[in-house]
Design a protein around this motif. Structure first.
Motif, mmCIF file in Angstrom:
data_model
loop_
_atom_site.group_PDB
_atom_site.id
_atom_site.type_symbol
_atom_site.label_atom_id
_atom_site.label_comp_id
_atom_site.label_asym_id
_atom_site.label_seq_id
_atom_site.Cartn_x
_atom_site.Cartn_y
_atom_site.Cartn_z
ATOM 1 N N PRO A 36 -37.484 61.341 2.760
ATOM 2 C CA PRO A 36 -37.100 61.303 1.718
ATOM 3 C C PRO A 36 -37.496 60.132 0.870
ATOM 4 O O PRO A 36 -37.933 60.269 -0.634
ATOM 5 N N HIS A 37 -37.471 59.091 1.417
ATOM 6 C CA HIS A 37 -37.807 57.778 0.734
ATOM 7 C C HIS A 37 -39.086 57.809 0.352
ATOM 8 O O HIS A 37 -39.381 56.760 -0.839
ATOM 9 N N VAL A 38 -40.341 58.483 0.909
ATOM 10 C CA VAL A 38 -41.483 58.309 0.256
ATOM 11 C C VAL A 38 -41.850 58.936 -1.286
ATOM 12 O O VAL A 38 -42.309 58.369 -1.976
ATOM 13 N N LEU A 39 -41.190 60.112 -1.403
ATOM 14 C CA LEU A 39 -41.212 60.636 -2.769
ATOM 15 C C LEU A 39 -40.360 59.820 -3.799
ATOM 16 O O LEU A 39 -40.751 59.637 -4.948
ATOM 17 N N ASP A 40 -39.383 59.399 -3.349
ATOM 18 C CA ASP A 40 -38.542 58.447 -4.174
ATOM 19 C C ASP A 40 -39.325 57.323 -4.698
ATOM 20 O O ASP A 40 -39.465 56.922 -5.865
ATOM 21 N N SER A 41 -40.050 56.613 -3.565
ATOM 22 C CA SER A 41 -40.768 55.466 -4.054
ATOM 23 C C SER A 41 -41.832 55.976 -4.742
ATOM 24 O O SER A 41 -42.349 55.054 -5.936
ATOM 25 N N ALA A 42 -42.584 57.117 -4.870
ATOM 26 C CA ALA A 42 -43.681 57.554 -5.629
ATOM 27 C C ALA A 42 -43.013 57.421 -7.050
ATOM 28 O O ALA A 42 -43.641 57.283 -8.078
ATOM 29 N N LEU A 43 -41.862 58.361 -7.192
ATOM 30 C CA LEU A 43 -41.174 58.332 -8.558
ATOM 31 C C LEU A 43 -40.689 56.972 -9.343
ATOM 32 O O LEU A 43 -41.271 56.675 -10.426
ATOM 33 N N HIS A 44 -40.411 56.048 -8.314
ATOM 34 C CA HIS A 44 -40.206 54.662 -8.886
ATOM 35 C C HIS A 44 -41.378 53.830 -9.255
ATOM 36 O O HIS A 44 -41.370 53.170 -10.347
ATOM 37 N N ALA A 45 -42.447 54.073 -8.735
ATOM 38 C CA ALA A 45 -43.648 53.664 -9.024
ATOM 39 C C ALA A 45 -44.101 54.172 -10.459
ATOM 40 O O ALA A 45 -44.662 53.409 -11.157
ATOM 41 N N ALA A 46 -43.962 55.433 -10.437
ATOM 42 C CA ALA A 46 -44.425 55.970 -11.799
ATOM 43 C C ALA A 46 -43.690 55.641 -13.024
ATOM 44 O O ALA A 46 -44.092 55.340 -14.075
ATOM 45 N N LEU A 47 -42.262 55.375 -12.794
ATOM 46 C CA LEU A 47 -41.521 54.709 -13.811
ATOM 47 C C LEU A 47 -41.973 53.333 -14.186
ATOM 48 O O LEU A 47 -41.946 53.070 -15.510
ATOM 49 N N HIS A 48 -42.355 52.695 -13.440
ATOM 50 C CA HIS A 48 -42.966 51.202 -13.585
ATOM 51 C C HIS A 48 -44.171 51.274 -14.438
ATOM 52 O O HIS A 48 -44.528 50.569 -15.270
ATOM 53 N N ARG A 49 -44.943 52.153 -13.855
ATOM 54 C CA ARG A 49 -46.459 52.275 -14.501
ATOM 55 C C ARG A 49 -46.259 52.912 -16.119
ATOM 56 O O ARG A 49 -47.021 52.617 -16.963
ATOM 57 N N SER A 50 -45.296 53.650 -16.239
ATOM 58 C CA SER A 50 -45.066 54.139 -17.542
ATOM 59 C C SER A 50 -44.833 53.283 -18.633
ATOM 60 O O SER A 50 -45.058 53.438 -19.808
ATOM 61 N N GLY A 51 -44.578 51.920 -18.373
ATOM 62 C CA GLY A 51 -44.023 51.082 -19.374
ATOM 63 C C GLY A 51 -42.741 50.996 -19.895
ATOM 64 O O GLY A 51 -42.330 50.416 -20.803
ATOM 65 N N GLN A 52 -42.018 52.142 -19.291
ATOM 66 C CA GLN A 52 -40.627 52.207 -19.944
ATOM 67 C C GLN A 52 -39.759 50.882 -19.211
ATOM 68 O O GLN A 52 -40.072 50.333 -18.299
ATOM 69 N N LYS A 53 -38.929 50.680 -19.940
ATOM 70 C CA LYS A 53 -37.791 49.526 -19.736
ATOM 71 C C LYS A 53 -36.447 50.320 -19.454
ATOM 72 O O LYS A 53 -36.247 51.232 -19.768
ATOM 73 N N SER A 54 -35.782 49.386 -18.651
ATOM 74 C CA SER A 54 -34.275 50.075 -18.312
ATOM 75 C C SER A 54 -33.434 48.616 -17.929
ATOM 76 O O SER A 54 -33.767 47.584 -17.978
ATOM 77 N N HIS A 55 -32.269 49.261 -18.143
ATOM 78 C CA HIS A 55 -31.155 48.004 -17.568
ATOM 79 C C HIS A 55 -31.462 47.551 -16.368
ATOM 80 O O HIS A 55 -31.824 48.194 -15.528
ATOM 81 N N THR A 56 -31.325 46.095 -16.199
ATOM 82 C CA THR A 56 -31.591 45.402 -15.204
ATOM 83 C C THR A 56 -30.604 45.437 -14.361
ATOM 84 O O THR A 56 -29.501 45.036 -14.625
ATOM 85 N N HIS A 57 -30.569 46.052 -12.827
ATOM 86 C CA HIS A 57 -29.408 46.112 -12.143
ATOM 87 C C HIS A 57 -29.414 44.798 -11.164
ATOM 88 O O HIS A 57 -30.514 44.520 -10.724
ATOM 89 N N ARG A 58 -28.260 44.146 -11.048
ATOM 90 C CA ARG A 58 -28.134 43.076 -10.250
ATOM 91 C C ARG A 58 -26.840 43.089 -9.079
ATOM 92 O O ARG A 58 -25.824 43.940 -9.683
ATOM 93 N N ALA A 59 -27.300 42.908 -7.956
ATOM 94 C CA ALA A 59 -26.182 43.247 -6.772
ATOM 95 C C ALA A 59 -25.042 42.202 -7.255
ATOM 96 O O ALA A 59 -25.266 40.901 -6.869
ATOM 97 N N HIS A 60 -23.842 42.531 -7.582
ATOM 98 C CA HIS A 60 -22.459 41.713 -7.546
ATOM 99 C C HIS A 60 -21.528 42.218 -6.571
ATOM 100 O O HIS A 60 -21.396 43.322 -6.073
ATOM 101 N N ARG A 61 -20.818 41.290 -6.372
ATOM 102 C CA ARG A 61 -19.396 41.413 -5.377
ATOM 103 C C ARG A 61 -18.495 40.734 -5.960
ATOM 104 O O ARG A 61 -18.627 39.590 -5.653
#
Length: 427
Positions: A36-61
């Motif tokens: 499962p993580h292989v095609l998920d990584s493919a989608l993640h990389a495609a989003l980066h290549r697209s030039g789109q920007k997203s909310h930056t997630h930071r790990a909080h506790r």
């Protein structure tokens, strides 16, 4: 919030290499069905290549940043969630891994059933509280098909009549391994490096077969990112999937719950949970020591008591201003777990050179594994357990995947399962 159904149609062979080395006399094993993580990584990389920007997630506790790396770099597209891939034929029919307790060819019949209690005086090497599952068929060397259509899988869940033989397929009907020889390339000149070559196997889908995936990426700032990056069906979207820059044409449609098996209504107090995708349960130490491995992290290792709640946890309830859930009275009594699958990878490192090399290897519980629970004559608890384990919860027309019962990588598609009633052996 939108969930999408994505179909990957390869333009040529695909390369999904496992963790084994690929040098010297070792060939590259790249013809396995992707995790499962292989095609998920493919989608993640495609989003980066697209030039789109997203909310930056930071790990909080507790209001504190717990990852220096994420504090420095942030994490783009952290809202991406996916599930799959599953084989999809020319008619749009999705196929799923055969359950481990339905081992009869061309059939959806349950062939393995657990004993509700181990007979007095009988020897068993199982852990305390667990009973063996027995085969109800005579011994045979015949192998059952590895993939079931959605109709066949739902016949398994309900105990209904098995559909026709074309609903049961082996790997050979879906894809083939194709072996090729490659050469080493000099990075500077782009030509053969004059000293190295390799052999590798590649996955070639049979004609009209596709890889089916379910995904969503609802960003706080830019809404539905998948809709913005990939045009709707009828347009050719290209995406790099797997290794060696292999490409697929991606078709996007709206998600409908009809593509995945739906759990039947639970009657009685015995619940069976069958995995549609692998799940990973790492060992933990310290305050919450747990052996992990085949045993879900939400099952007490000593008593086998389920530790899930019938509602949100304390912190989630406080955040959502709801009442926290209560413990579900259910106990694990048996399981059928096929051979584990190693999940690993290789990091190319970051710009500062850290984290280069092999990633930690996990042993995943494979899809098709079956867990059996006893709710101690409490039918309400059985229904609550099914609602907590089913990928669609207790909904009959879900708009997205609700439950992912894997300790890690759940957002990448691990830990999807469906529940059904079961009957003990000889009852």
């Amino acid at each position: 919030m939108s969930t999408h159904q994505l179909l990957y149609e390869p333009t040529d062979v695909l390369f999904f290499k496992d963790g084994r080395p690929m040098e010297g006399a070792n060939a590259g094993h790249g013809a396995a069905w992707p995790m499962p993580h292989v095609l998920d990584s493919a989608l993640h990389a495609a989003l980066h290549r697209s030039g789109q920007k997203s909310h930056t997630h930071r790990a909080h506790r507790n209001g504190k940043v717990i990852s220096e790396d994420r504090e420095k770099d942030g994490r783009q597209f952290g809202s991406l969630q996916s599930a799959g891939p599953f084989p999809v034929n020319a008619d749009g029919q999705w196929f799923f891994p055969r359950p481990a307790d339905a081992d009869q060819g061309k059939s959806s019949v349950t062939t393995h059933k657990p004993l509700l209690e181990t007979p007095i005086g009988a020897h068993s090497s199982l852990e305390t509280g667990l009973s063996p599952a027995l085969n109800t068929l005579p011994p045979s060397k015949d192998k059952a098909e590895k993939w079931l259509s959605k109709s066949a899988f739902e016949a398994y869940l309900t105990g209904g009549e098995s559909p026709a033989k074309e609903h049961y397929l082996n790997d050979e009907a879906i894809y083939a391994a194709e072996h090729n020889i490659g050469i080493g390339i000099d990075a500077d000149s782009g030509t053969q490096d004059g000293e190295s070559f390799y052999s590798a196997s590649y996955l070639r889908l049979k004609k009209d077969w596709k890889l089916g995936q379910i995904a969503r990426c609802d960003d706080k700032e830019n809404s539905d990112l998948l809709e913005q990056v990939f045009q709707n069906s009828g347009h050719e979207n290209h995406i790099i999937a797997g290794g060696q820059q292999r490409t697929c044409t991606l078709l996007r449609n709206a998600f409908t719950a009809t593509v995945l098996p739906m759990a039947p209504e639970i009657t009685g107090t015995l619940v069976r949970w069958t995995l549609l995708t692998p799940a990973i349960y790492p060992a933990t130490s310290g305050k919450h020591t747990h052996p992990g491995g085949w045993l879900p992290s939400w099952v007490n290792p000593d008593t086998k008591q389920v530790m899930l709640l019938d509602g949100p946890g304390v912190k989630a309830a406080k955040r959502k201003k709801l009442e926290p859930g209560n413990p579900i009275d259910a106990k694990l009594v048996a399981a059928i777990i096929p051979r584990p699958i190693p999940v690993t990878g290789w990091s190319l490192g970051k710009t500062d050179g850290n984290d280069f090399g092999a990633k930690a290897t996990h042993l995943a519980v494979p899809a098709g594994a079956v867990y059996y629970f006893d709710c101690d004559e409490d039918e309400t608890a059985a229904q609550q357990l099914a609602a907590a384990l089913n990928w669609h919860g207790c909904q009959t027309n879900p708009q997205h995947i609700i439950n992912r019962r894997s300790t890690i990588l759940g957002e990448k598609g691990y830990g999807l399962g469906v529940c059904s009633p079961w009957t003990p052996h000889n009852q």
